[in-house]
Design a protein around this motif. Sequence first.
Motif, short mmCIF file in Angstrom:
data_model
loop_
_atom_site.label_atom_id
_atom_site.label_comp_id
_atom_site.label_asym_id
_atom_site.label_seq_id
_atom_site.Cartn_x
_atom_site.Cartn_y
_atom_site.Cartn_z
N PRO A 1 -5.53 -14.14 -3.68
CA PRO A 1 -4.70 -13.16 -2.96
C PRO A 1 -4.21 -12.05 -3.88
O PRO A 1 -3.94 -12.29 -5.07
N LEU A 2 -4.09 -10.86 -3.34
CA LEU A 2 -3.60 -9.70 -4.08
C LEU A 2 -2.28 -9.24 -3.48
O LEU A 2 -2.19 -9.02 -2.27
N ILE A 3 -1.25 -9.14 -4.28
CA ILE A 3 0.02 -8.59 -3.82
C ILE A 3 -0.07 -7.08 -3.98
O ILE A 3 -0.19 -6.56 -5.09
N THR A 4 -0.03 -6.39 -2.86
CA THR A 4 -0.27 -4.95 -2.83
C THR A 4 1.00 -4.21 -2.45
O THR A 4 1.61 -4.50 -1.42
N VAL A 5 1.41 -3.29 -3.31
CA VAL A 5 2.63 -2.51 -3.09
C VAL A 5 2.21 -1.06 -2.82
O VAL A 5 1.57 -0.42 -3.65
N ILE A 6 2.60 -0.56 -1.65
CA ILE A 6 2.27 0.82 -1.28
C ILE A 6 3.52 1.67 -1.44
O ILE A 6 4.58 1.35 -0.90
N HIS A 7 3.40 2.76 -2.18
CA HIS A 7 4.52 3.65 -2.45
C HIS A 7 4.47 4.80 -1.46
O HIS A 7 3.44 5.47 -1.32
N ALA A 8 5.58 5.04 -0.80
CA ALA A 8 5.65 6.16 0.15
C ALA A 8 5.60 7.49 -0.60
O ALA A 8 6.05 7.57 -1.75
N PRO A 9 5.05 8.53 0.00
CA PRO A 9 5.05 9.85 -0.65
C PRO A 9 6.48 10.29 -0.95
O PRO A 9 7.43 9.86 -0.30
#
Length: 796
Positions: A476-484
């Motif tokens: 599993p990959l812990i994915t963090v998406i940063h808002a613009p």
Amino acid sequence: MSMFLYRLARFSYRRPWVFILTWLLIVGGVLGLAVASGAKISSAITIDGTQSQTVIDQLRTEFPETSGGQGTIVFTAAEGKRLDEGEAADVIRAAMKEISENEYVVAREAQALAAPPTQATAGQQAQQPALPQQSAEQSQMPSPIVAPSPEQQEKKMQEALLKQGMLAPGVLVSADGAVALMQIQFTEQVEDLPSGVIEDVVAIASDHADTAGLTALPTESLKPHEPPLGGHEALGLLVAGLVLFLTLGSLRVAGLPLVTGIIGVAVGLGGAFALSQSIELTSATPVLALMIGLAVGLDYALFIVNRQRHLILREGLSAEEAAGRAAGTAGSAVLFAGLIVIIALGGLTLIGISFLTTMALVAAATVFCAVLIALTLLPALLGLIGERILSTKARTRGQKRSYEQRHGFAHRYASTLVKGRWAVIIAVVAVLGVAAIPMTQMSLGMPNGATANLDTTERQAADAIAESFGDGYNAPLITVIHAPDGTSFKDSQLPGITSELEQSDTIETVRPMGISPDSSLALFSVIPTAGADDDATKTLVHTLREDTGTLTGISGTTIGVTGLTAINLDISEKLASVLPLYITIIVVLSLFVLLVVFRSVLIPIKATAGFLLTIGATFGIMTAIFQWGWLKEVVGFDTPGPILSFLPIMVTGILYGLAMDYEMFLVSSMREAHVHGCAGEQSVIHGFEQASRVVVAAAIITVSVFAGFIFSDDSMVKQFGLALAVGILIDAFLVRMTLVPALMSVLGKAAWWLPNWLDKLLPNLDIEGDRLLKHLHQNTNTKQQDEGRTHPNTTH
């Protein structure tokens, strides 16, 4: 240097208890501190500055409840049984509930009823059957509102979760109901949890599973953090003891290197454990220190004791005088051989990888202790034995032998190498070149459950996950998406982002994990379609990190990826990138040391070229065994996998140091013969004859120590043990004992060439003890002259 070591050894020899008691106090103090502070071992291997570590640090600041470590327990049932119904489902839910009550475990209830489940709940409502149409009068009548009971609420939540493929918050169940995954989120990284927390969590799961006839299998992340040491090391020590006895001819004398070697390791390891609360010790650190400390400790003591016995037998010296001269000559070589090993290990600190720095410093400190003990404690122990170091019979036999009678196998072997030097050079280079071919396909990685042995719980858990869910659920990959910049995420956006990400062919499924308190980060669990070591998963990690909004459907977003799979990938890539730099550092530093020691331009270059052959063949053999699976039954594993990512860089440093040890003792004997009058090929043959026996014995001892670790149950220790054992076998017997004499005979006098201007600049360290011998000879002459004046001869 030789004069100083000579005097130090004589002083230690005459006052043995001063040094013996000093070292015993040091050992007792260090071990006492280690016990009092408590040893702390970490299984985590991280590298500051990598993208995965940067994401973890950011989560600790902005989303702390998700920054802790994770662990998984796999539940399996008997064939034909299901885990999503009846007693099996109840005990798994009860286990999760009890585990969630632990203060170091993040409760899953709130997460289960957050944004993602609401979508499923709406779907559930849409699927409910329509009620019969009511009359207008009935519709105008107030309906009694009956609050659902807690049991009804819990039942509805369970039904909603089952529609999402979950038994309870954080517990996934396979479509066939055969396997359940209990995913546990800790408040701290696993290695930072207090002692006993992991054991308690695993015990709760196992106890509940037993009541329903289920099996609970903890995965790799929940293995206890203990030094991977067992009884296998004793096998190597037994072989080493046998070799010492055969070489030195006495149990009493053979015990000296064993005693000094064990004391050196005790001080080095005890010091590391005493500081383990302040520095991070990985599970491999004490094992490497033990390997290297025993190997060099036994070798260095053997070199000095053997030289003392040689001086007694060949020159008829007293035990005290022989001990002093042995320390001045062989002891000088020991000092600089140890310095080369310390330089090779110390070079790792220049790379800037914290866990490698700790491993290198602990190992280097252990080598430093071995050198100090060989130069101080060993002469003191020799002082206790005194003249009993050799029996009267052995002295008489040794002194009666003529030089011609000593021309045995070593003399014939060296003569053969010198005569057929070109054939020997071509044959050795060809053999090692072929052995290095598999290295071109070497793949680096970290151990995981999928590559563990079949009889381990972590392997059984990984196989159950792969069979019921897919290989990607093991990675599993812990994915963090940063808002613009200037924007924030909303709960309503999560389903859309999830759908966008799942469009990728390399992603199996995506599960939202929440939004940070400031709404700047959205956290997802991304399950790839392939396993952790698959190229597709590695490509996916890079693709996610390079995305600027295409995958999320929101322009301007950036993605960070962490989790064990991403961390291991970053470690492997970072170590592979710094390996050439590290080799350059230690080669440059060691070339300078060898230049000073041998006072030659060509010998350091020759020594380093021979080492490159050694390291290429070693890694080629390692690739064939561990990655291709050759001889896996003999070595003791059943599943091939990648080479441990930090093995090449550590093995390169350790092998370089040990290889130069053998170069030092072998070539210094040739130089000693050259300095004392042997010309050309005779200096090569005579030097080889003098040093070969002890170098062979030292190499066998070192290989035995390393080979004892091959049978460890820990895959990291197994790989290190085999790599070092194979490397020493190749370097000692093919390169130093075969290739070096042939090359030295080809070089002839040019081997000792040094420009005059450089000769004046370099300090004369007197490794061969030439100055010491001149000083002793002058003292002897002066003493004889004084005696002649006091008692003049008279003739009648």
